[in-house]
Design a protein around this motif. Structure first.
Motif, short mmCIF file in Angstrom:
data_model
loop_
_atom_site.label_atom_id
_atom_site.label_comp_id
_atom_site.label_asym_id
_atom_site.label_seq_id
_atom_site.Cartn_x
_atom_site.Cartn_y
_atom_site.Cartn_z
N TYR A 25 0.86 -1.15 0.20
CA TYR A 25 -0.02 0.04 0.11
C TYR A 25 0.90 1.34 0.08
O TYR A 25 0.74 2.05 -0.75
CB TYR A 25 -1.10 0.18 1.13
N ALA A 26 2.00 1.09 0.83
CA ALA A 26 2.89 2.38 0.98
C ALA A 26 3.39 2.87 -0.67
O ALA A 26 3.58 3.64 -0.93
CB ALA A 26 3.85 2.29 1.93
N ALA A 27 3.71 1.59 -1.18
CA ALA A 27 4.64 1.68 -2.50
C ALA A 27 3.49 2.44 -3.56
O ALA A 27 3.70 3.29 -4.18
CB ALA A 27 5.00 0.38 -3.02
N ALA A 28 2.11 1.57 -3.62
CA ALA A 28 1.32 2.34 -4.50
C ALA A 28 0.95 3.86 -4.05
O ALA A 28 0.65 4.61 -5.25
CB ALA A 28 0.08 1.25 -4.44
N PHE A 29 0.90 4.18 -2.93
CA PHE A 29 0.69 5.34 -2.37
C PHE A 29 1.57 6.25 -3.04
O PHE A 29 1.44 7.48 -3.48
CB PHE A 29 0.44 5.54 -1.01
N ALA A 30 2.87 5.87 -2.85
CA ALA A 30 4.25 6.75 -3.31
C ALA A 30 4.09 7.07 -4.86
O ALA A 30 4.61 7.95 -5.33
CB ALA A 30 5.59 5.87 -2.82
N VAL A 31 3.58 6.14 -5.61
CA VAL A 31 3.47 6.32 -7.27
C VAL A 31 2.21 6.98 -7.44
O VAL A 31 2.14 7.00 -8.68
CB VAL A 31 3.85 4.99 -8.03
N GLY A 32 1.52 7.34 -6.74
CA GLY A 32 0.12 8.18 -7.15
C GLY A 32 -0.96 7.31 -7.05
O GLY A 32 -1.94 7.76 -7.94
N GLY A 33 -1.05 6.11 -6.53
CA GLY A 33 -2.03 5.09 -6.39
C GLY A 33 -3.26 5.40 -5.46
O GLY A 33 -3.97 4.36 -5.16
N ALA A 34 -2.98 6.26 -4.59
CA ALA A 34 -3.92 6.59 -3.45
C ALA A 34 -5.32 6.57 -3.63
O ALA A 34 -6.25 6.09 -2.87
CB ALA A 34 -3.40 7.88 -2.55
N GLU A 35 -5.63 7.23 -4.87
CA GLU A 35 -7.11 7.19 -5.05
C GLU A 35 -7.78 5.85 -5.50
O GLU A 35 -8.69 5.79 -5.56
CB GLU A 35 -7.32 8.35 -6.15
N ASP A 36 -6.97 4.96 -5.99
CA ASP A 36 -7.52 3.58 -6.16
C ASP A 36 -7.88 2.77 -5.29
O ASP A 36 -7.49 2.83 -4.07
CB ASP A 36 -6.42 2.91 -7.17
N TYR A 37 -8.98 1.91 -5.47
CA TYR A 37 -9.15 0.82 -4.45
C TYR A 37 -8.52 -0.27 -4.25
O TYR A 37 -7.56 -0.43 -5.11
CB TYR A 37 -10.81 0.37 -4.98
N MET A 38 -8.58 -1.03 -3.39
CA MET A 38 -7.84 -2.30 -3.10
C MET A 38 -7.67 -3.37 -4.21
O MET A 38 -6.51 -3.71 -4.63
CB MET A 38 -8.46 -2.99 -1.89
N PRO A 39 -8.71 -3.34 -5.18
CA PRO A 39 -8.62 -4.46 -6.09
C PRO A 39 -7.61 -3.75 -7.21
O PRO A 39 -6.88 -4.77 -7.94
CB PRO A 39 -9.93 -4.49 -6.62
N MET A 40 -7.16 -2.60 -7.11
CA MET A 40 -6.12 -1.94 -8.16
C MET A 40 -4.58 -1.99 -7.58
O MET A 40 -3.86 -1.74 -8.35
CB MET A 40 -6.36 -0.68 -8.53
N LEU A 41 -4.70 -2.59 -6.36
CA LEU A 41 -3.17 -2.68 -5.74
C LEU A 41 -2.24 -3.47 -6.65
O LEU A 41 -1.11 -2.98 -6.94
CB LEU A 41 -3.24 -3.34 -4.30
#
Length: 59
Positions: A25-41
């Protein structure tokens, strides 16, 4: 994740899963994926690794 960590702690077992999830989750957040839902992880993690997943056109 808290329940999983509590069960592992009470059993005296190692639990690398919650750390891996939190780091993902931290990595996804760092690349701008914070607005996506969990299935997009998975999509965000693949993007970090240079793999781009395209939607399937087969039905």
């Amino acid at each position: 994740m808290r329940d999983l960590r509590a069960m592992a702690d009470s059993a005296g077992r190692v639990n690398p899963l919650t750390d891996a999830i939190r780091n993902s989750y931290a990595a996804a957040f760092a690349v701008g994926g914070a607005e996506d839902y969990m299935p997009m992880l998975g999509t965000q993690i693949s993007r970090i690794n240079g793999v781009y997943i395209a939607p399937s056109t087969e039905r």
